[in-house]
Structure formats: C-alpha cells, structure tokens
Design a protein around this motif. Structure first.
Motif, short mmCIF file in Angstrom:
data_model
loop_
_atom_site.label_atom_id
_atom_site.label_comp_id
_atom_site.label_asym_id
_atom_site.label_seq_id
_atom_site.Cartn_x
_atom_site.Cartn_y
_atom_site.Cartn_z
N THR A 9 0.82 -1.21 0.00
CA THR A 9 0.00 0.00 0.00
C THR A 9 0.86 1.26 0.00
O THR A 9 0.65 2.16 -0.82
CB THR A 9 -0.94 -0.02 1.22
OG1 THR A 9 -1.68 -1.24 1.20
CG2 THR A 9 -1.90 1.15 1.20
N ASN A 25 -6.92 9.00 -3.47
CA ASN A 25 -8.17 8.86 -4.21
C ASN A 25 -7.92 8.78 -5.71
O ASN A 25 -8.54 7.97 -6.42
CB ASN A 25 -9.13 10.02 -3.91
CG ASN A 25 -9.71 9.93 -2.52
OD1 ASN A 25 -9.82 8.86 -1.95
ND2 ASN A 25 -10.08 11.08 -1.98
N THR A 28 -6.40 5.38 -6.60
CA THR A 28 -7.44 4.35 -6.59
C THR A 28 -8.28 4.43 -7.87
O THR A 28 -8.59 3.40 -8.48
CB THR A 28 -8.33 4.50 -5.35
OG1 THR A 28 -7.50 4.38 -4.19
CG2 THR A 28 -9.41 3.44 -5.31
N TYR A 64 -13.73 -2.53 -8.63
CA TYR A 64 -13.91 -2.16 -7.23
C TYR A 64 -14.92 -3.09 -6.54
O TYR A 64 -14.74 -3.46 -5.39
CB TYR A 64 -14.37 -0.70 -7.11
CG TYR A 64 -13.42 0.24 -7.81
CD1 TYR A 64 -12.16 0.50 -7.29
CD2 TYR A 64 -13.78 0.85 -9.00
CE1 TYR A 64 -11.28 1.35 -7.94
CE2 TYR A 64 -12.91 1.71 -9.65
CZ TYR A 64 -11.67 1.95 -9.12
OH TYR A 64 -10.80 2.79 -9.76
N ILE A 134 -4.90 -1.72 -2.48
CA ILE A 134 -5.87 -0.63 -2.38
C ILE A 134 -6.78 -0.83 -1.17
O ILE A 134 -7.19 0.12 -0.52
CB ILE A 134 -6.72 -0.53 -3.67
CG1 ILE A 134 -5.85 -0.08 -4.83
CG2 ILE A 134 -7.90 0.41 -3.48
CD1 ILE A 134 -6.57 -0.10 -6.16
#
Length: 139
Positions: A9, A25, A28, A64, A134
C-alpha cells in the motif's frame, strides 16, 4: 516505468504521488483501468486469461466491486448491496504462478504471486498485490 505488481500500500501510493502527483483517491481511480484487459504468462508472468473482471471489455465499477465485495449475489454491485453483503467481501486466495517452463524456453520471467477469485461460472479472476493493496495494508 510502470509500477511494480508486488507493491504494498505505501509503495503504491508513494509511486503514484512521486511520478504523477496523484493522491490516494486519484491513485485508486486510476487503478480502475484494470477493468480492461487480461494478463499472460509470456508477457508478465501472471496467468489471468479471464482478466481482472468478468466483463473485461467494458469500463465499469466491476474492479472495485470485486475488490471489496458486493458480489455475493448475481448482478450485485456496490450500489445495490446491503452492508451484510459487503461484509462478505470477495474471497481472494494468494497463489503462485510457476513460470519455470518459460525460463526453460529462454524467457526471463520469474515466478509470480497473484490473488485469485473463482466465480460461480468457473472464471478465475485475478488481482496483483498492487491491486489488493488498495483495500488491504500489505506492509
């Protein structure tokens, strides 16, 4: 250069911040491009003929949805899933891709670790460490 597939990460966020000035953000959001395409052992050492998502020809939120859950029922998405469904997030198993046969053929491809999720229809969807990073702190 491209980010490494085995980033944790912290490494993933640092890479996109340093190289492109992206915050968490934005990083991602960019990783969602994995909705498209597949992976081949001969190219990357990863075995992902079914790609990152079942419908790999269409840009969607499927990447996602699979990462964090909401796929416990046919047609489920993040938007129409209950909190109980989301708590049963997709099960990902860490596996090893043995590429020794490719090395025997003179290719310089190391063994890889990838995360696999078996769909009800038999498709094997994969993610790399940098994808799983993520949602899970892999440090």
């Amino acid at each position: 250069t491209l980010p490494g597939p085995n980033m944790d990460t912290k490494g993933l966020l640092h890479y996109f911040s340093r190289e492109f000035g992206l915050d968490a953000n934005e990083t991602t959001a960019l990783m969602g491009a994995h909705t498209l395409g597949t992976l081949t052992r001969e190219n990357s050492g990863f075995h992902g003929p079914d790609g990152w998502v079942p419908n790999r020809g269409k840009l969607s939120s499927g990447y996602y949805d699979l990462l964090i859950g909401g796929q416990t029922k046919q047609g489920a998405t993040l938007e129409n899933s209950s909190i109980e469904d989301l708590m049963l997030a997709s099960r990902w198993d860490l596996t090893t891709v043995d590429n020794s046969d490719l090395r025997d053929q003179g290719m310089d491809i190391e063994d890889r670790y990838q995360w696999e999720h078996l769909k009800e229809n038999g498709q094997v969807i994969i993610m790399m460490h940098s994808d799983i990073a993520i949602i899970r702190d892999l440090e």
